[in-house]
Design a protein around this motif. Structure first.
Motif, PDB file in Angstrom:
ATOM      1  N   LEU A 108      10.019  -8.150  55.189  1.00  0.00           N
ATOM      2  CA  LEU A 108       9.321  -9.383  54.685  1.00  0.00           C
ATOM      3  C   LEU A 108       8.064  -8.890  53.879  1.00  0.00           C
ATOM      4  CD1 LEU A 108       9.979 -12.347  54.428  1.00  0.00           C
ATOM      5  CD2 LEU A 108       8.511 -12.806  56.237  1.00  0.00           C
ATOM      6  N   TYR A 109       7.071  -8.423  54.762  1.00  0.00           N
ATOM      7  CA  TYR A 109       5.955  -7.706  54.280  1.00  0.00           C
ATOM      8  C   TYR A 109       6.272  -6.794  53.028  1.00  0.00           C
ATOM      9  CZ  TYR A 109       3.175  -9.771  57.910  1.00  0.00           C
ATOM     10  OH  TYR A 109       2.284 -10.676  58.794  1.00  0.00           O
ATOM     11  N   LYS A 110       6.946  -5.984  53.152  1.00  0.00           N
ATOM     12  CA  LYS A 110       7.228  -5.090  52.196  1.00  0.00           C
ATOM     13  C   LYS A 110       7.774  -5.673  50.708  1.00  0.00           C
ATOM     14  CE  LYS A 110      10.773  -1.682  51.043  1.00  0.00           C
ATOM     15  NZ  LYS A 110      12.021  -0.951  51.670  1.00  0.00           N
ATOM     16  N   ASN A 111       8.881  -6.373  50.847  1.00  0.00           N
ATOM     17  CA  ASN A 111       9.593  -6.930  49.647  1.00  0.00           C
ATOM     18  C   ASN A 111       9.067  -8.247  49.212  1.00  0.00           C
ATOM     19  OD1 ASN A 111      11.427  -4.853  49.239  1.00  0.00           O
ATOM     20  ND2 ASN A 111      12.414  -5.492  51.129  1.00  0.00           N
ATOM     21  N   GLN A 112       8.540  -9.251  49.934  1.00  0.00           N
ATOM     22  CA  GLN A 112       8.309 -10.598  49.474  1.00  0.00           C
ATOM     23  C   GLN A 112       6.742 -10.492  49.450  1.00  0.00           C
ATOM     24  OE1 GLN A 112      11.302 -10.304  51.527  1.00  0.00           O
ATOM     25  NE2 GLN A 112      12.193 -10.877  49.450  1.00  0.00           N
ATOM     26  N   PHE A 113       5.843 -10.083  50.288  1.00  0.00           N
ATOM     27  CA  PHE A 113       4.411 -10.266  50.048  1.00  0.00           C
ATOM     28  C   PHE A 113       3.776  -8.868  49.630  1.00  0.00           C
ATOM     29  CE2 PHE A 113       5.457 -13.095  54.036  1.00  0.00           C
ATOM     30  CZ  PHE A 113       4.867 -14.026  53.659  1.00  0.00           C
ATOM     31  N   GLY A 114       4.612  -7.889  49.468  1.00  0.00           N
ATOM     32  CA  GLY A 114       3.941  -6.885  48.852  1.00  0.00           C
ATOM     33  C   GLY A 114       2.518  -6.162  49.807  1.00  0.00           C
ATOM     34  N   ASP A 115       2.761  -6.581  51.036  1.00  0.00           N
ATOM     35  CA  ASP A 115       1.655  -6.087  52.014  1.00  0.00           C
ATOM     36  C   ASP A 115       2.158  -4.815  52.762  1.00  0.00           C
ATOM     37  OD1 ASP A 115      -0.143  -5.710  54.117  1.00  0.00           O
ATOM     38  OD2 ASP A 115      -0.147  -7.549  54.906  1.00  0.00           O
ATOM     39  N   HIS A 116       1.791  -3.560  51.981  1.00  0.00           N
ATOM     40  CA  HIS A 116       2.531  -2.141  52.726  1.00  0.00           C
ATOM     41  C   HIS A 116       1.837  -1.889  53.772  1.00  0.00           C
ATOM     42  CE1 HIS A 116       3.769  -1.793  48.074  1.00  0.00           C
ATOM     43  NE2 HIS A 116       4.734  -2.504  48.760  1.00  0.00           N
ATOM     44  N   GLU A 117       0.801  -2.293  54.153  1.00  0.00           N
ATOM     45  CA  GLU A 117      -0.012  -1.906  55.189  1.00  0.00           C
ATOM     46  C   GLU A 117       0.610  -2.534  56.433  1.00  0.00           C
ATOM     47  OE1 GLU A 117      -2.023   0.751  56.006  1.00  0.00           O
ATOM     48  OE2 GLU A 117      -1.716   1.082  53.779  1.00  0.00           O
ATOM     49  N   ASN A 118       0.942  -3.778  56.383  1.00  0.00           N
ATOM     50  CA  ASN A 118       1.666  -4.599  57.434  1.00  0.00           C
ATOM     51  C   ASN A 118       2.896  -4.225  57.593  1.00  0.00           C
ATOM     52  OD1 ASN A 118      -0.003  -6.354  59.197  1.00  0.00           O
ATOM     53  ND2 ASN A 118      -0.636  -7.595  57.453  1.00  0.00           N
ATOM     54  N   ALA A 119       3.731  -3.895  56.577  1.00  0.00           N
ATOM     55  CA  ALA A 119       5.005  -3.330  56.412  1.00  0.00           C
ATOM     56  C   ALA A 119       5.083  -2.070  57.206  1.00  0.00           C
ATOM     57  CB  ALA A 119       5.476  -3.199  55.194  1.00  0.00           C
ATOM     58  N   LYS A 120       3.994  -1.415  56.821  1.00  0.00           N
ATOM     59  CA  LYS A 120       4.174  -0.061  57.722  1.00  0.00           C
ATOM     60  C   LYS A 120       3.855  -0.045  59.187  1.00  0.00           C
ATOM     61  CE  LYS A 120       1.256   4.435  57.669  1.00  0.00           C
ATOM     62  NZ  LYS A 120       0.375   5.130  56.790  1.00  0.00           N
ATOM     63  N   LYS A 121       3.157  -0.774  59.532  1.00  0.00           N
ATOM     64  CA  LYS A 121       2.686  -1.380  60.920  1.00  0.00           C
ATOM     65  C   LYS A 121       4.065  -1.660  61.656  1.00  0.00           C
ATOM     66  CE  LYS A 121       0.569  -4.902  63.614  1.00  0.00           C
ATOM     67  NZ  LYS A 121      -0.485  -5.965  63.546  1.00  0.00           N
ATOM     68  N   TYR A 122       4.790  -2.493  61.092  1.00  0.00           N
ATOM     69  CA  TYR A 122       6.033  -3.018  61.579  1.00  0.00           C
ATOM     70  C   TYR A 122       7.161  -2.112  61.615  1.00  0.00           C
ATOM     71  CZ  TYR A 122       3.397  -7.286  62.801  1.00  0.00           C
ATOM     72  OH  TYR A 122       2.484  -8.111  63.622  1.00  0.00           O
ATOM     73  N   PHE A 123       7.381  -1.428  60.669  1.00  0.00           N
ATOM     74  CA  PHE A 123       8.317  -0.532  60.380  1.00  0.00           C
ATOM     75  C   PHE A 123       8.120   0.649  61.478  1.00  0.00           C
ATOM     76  CE2 PHE A 123       9.669  -1.553  56.044  1.00  0.00           C
ATOM     77  CZ  PHE A 123      11.082  -1.914  56.497  1.00  0.00           C
ATOM     78  N   LYS A 124       7.064   1.081  61.570  1.00  0.00           N
ATOM     79  CA  LYS A 124       6.669   2.032  62.679  1.00  0.00           C
ATOM     80  C   LYS A 124       6.910   1.569  64.173  1.00  0.00           C
ATOM     81  CE  LYS A 124       4.826   5.966  64.485  1.00  0.00           C
ATOM     82  NZ  LYS A 124       5.539   6.927  64.474  1.00  0.00           N
ATOM     83  N   LEU A 125       6.460   0.306  64.545  1.00  0.00           N
ATOM     84  CA  LEU A 125       7.119  -0.308  65.746  1.00  0.00           C
ATOM     85  C   LEU A 125       8.563  -0.431  65.825  1.00  0.00           C
ATOM     86  CD1 LEU A 125       4.526  -3.111  65.966  1.00  0.00           C
ATOM     87  CD2 LEU A 125       4.568  -1.208  67.575  1.00  0.00           C
ATOM     88  N   VAL A 126       9.353  -0.460  64.832  1.00  0.00           N
ATOM     89  CA  VAL A 126      10.632  -0.477  64.647  1.00  0.00           C
ATOM     90  C   VAL A 126      11.179   1.054  65.282  1.00  0.00           C
ATOM     91  CG1 VAL A 126      12.880  -0.389  63.534  1.00  0.00           C
ATOM     92  CG2 VAL A 126      11.341  -2.056  63.224  1.00  0.00           C
ATOM     93  N   THR A 127      10.597   2.069  64.784  1.00  0.00           N
ATOM     94  CA  THR A 127      11.134   3.296  65.156  1.00  0.00           C
ATOM     95  C   THR A 127      10.521   3.716  66.498  1.00  0.00           C
ATOM     96  OG1 THR A 127       8.806   4.371  64.211  1.00  0.00           O
ATOM     97  CG2 THR A 127      10.781   4.104  62.511  1.00  0.00           C
ATOM     98  N   VAL A 128       9.558   3.086  67.018  1.00  0.00           N
ATOM     99  CA  VAL A 128       8.929   3.393  68.449  1.00  0.00           C
ATOM    100  C   VAL A 128      10.029   2.424  69.221  1.00  0.00           C
ATOM    101  CG1 VAL A 128       7.228   2.870  70.116  1.00  0.00           C
ATOM    102  CG2 VAL A 128       6.741   3.724  67.971  1.00  0.00           C
TER     103      VAL A 128
END
Length: 171
Positions: A108-128
């Protein structure tokens, strides 16, 4: 009058049987309600589906899956990205390791909000949270490389993705 001797073990077994029966009934009710939610979505009646989910949240307010389902409806059917974000944040508050919510929020942050920093934070949490989920790594790599220009880090994510390319969330 006759005295009846009952061992503590017999009483404990009866208590466990009652507890199991109650738990089974509660689970059956929840499954029935989830079928109702799916039926409402299939009938294009998302409003009723969300009402059922919110009613379920009244008795189980910390249920991350229920918040996640509301978020999916808000995003996919209503295009209400703010509501989807808020429900996903509630799901993660209930269960910080709820990988589907972490992934959906990152997307959602990546594609709808264009908020790449928050997208990065949550994708990183996914990988953890789910380190063997190849799709999580792949999407993380896409964000890092194509959206943020961090190709060195993206290559690492893609390498992880390839290791687990056939692994889905439930593996």
């Amino acid at each position: 009058n006759q005295l009846k001797f009952v061992s503590f073990k017999d009483e404990e077994t009866k208590s466990n049987d009652n507890d199991n029966a109650i738990a089974f009934e509660e689970e059956a009710i929840e499954i029935d309600l989830m079928f109702s939610v799916e039926a409402m979505i299939a009938k294009n009646d998302q409003g009723t589906a969300v009402k059922i989910l919110k009613d379920m949240l009244k008795t189980d307010p910390k249920n991350a899956d229920l918040h996640y389902r509301i978020a999916v409806i808000a995003k996919r059917h209503w295009k209400n990205f703010d509501q989807a974000r808020d429900e996903l944040l509630l799901a993660i508050e209930c269960d910080p390791n709820h990988a589907l919510s972490l992934f959906a929020l990152a997307d959602l942050y990546k594609n709808q909000f264009g908020d790449h920093e928050n997208a990065k934070k949550y994708f990183k949490l996914v990988t953890v949270t789910k380190p063997t989920w190849g799709v999580g790594w792949k999407e993380y790599g896409d964000l890092l490389g194509w959206r943020m220009g961090e190709w060195k880090e993206a290559v690492v994510a893609y390498e992880e993705s390839v290791k687990f390319k056939h692994r889905y969330l439930w593996n």
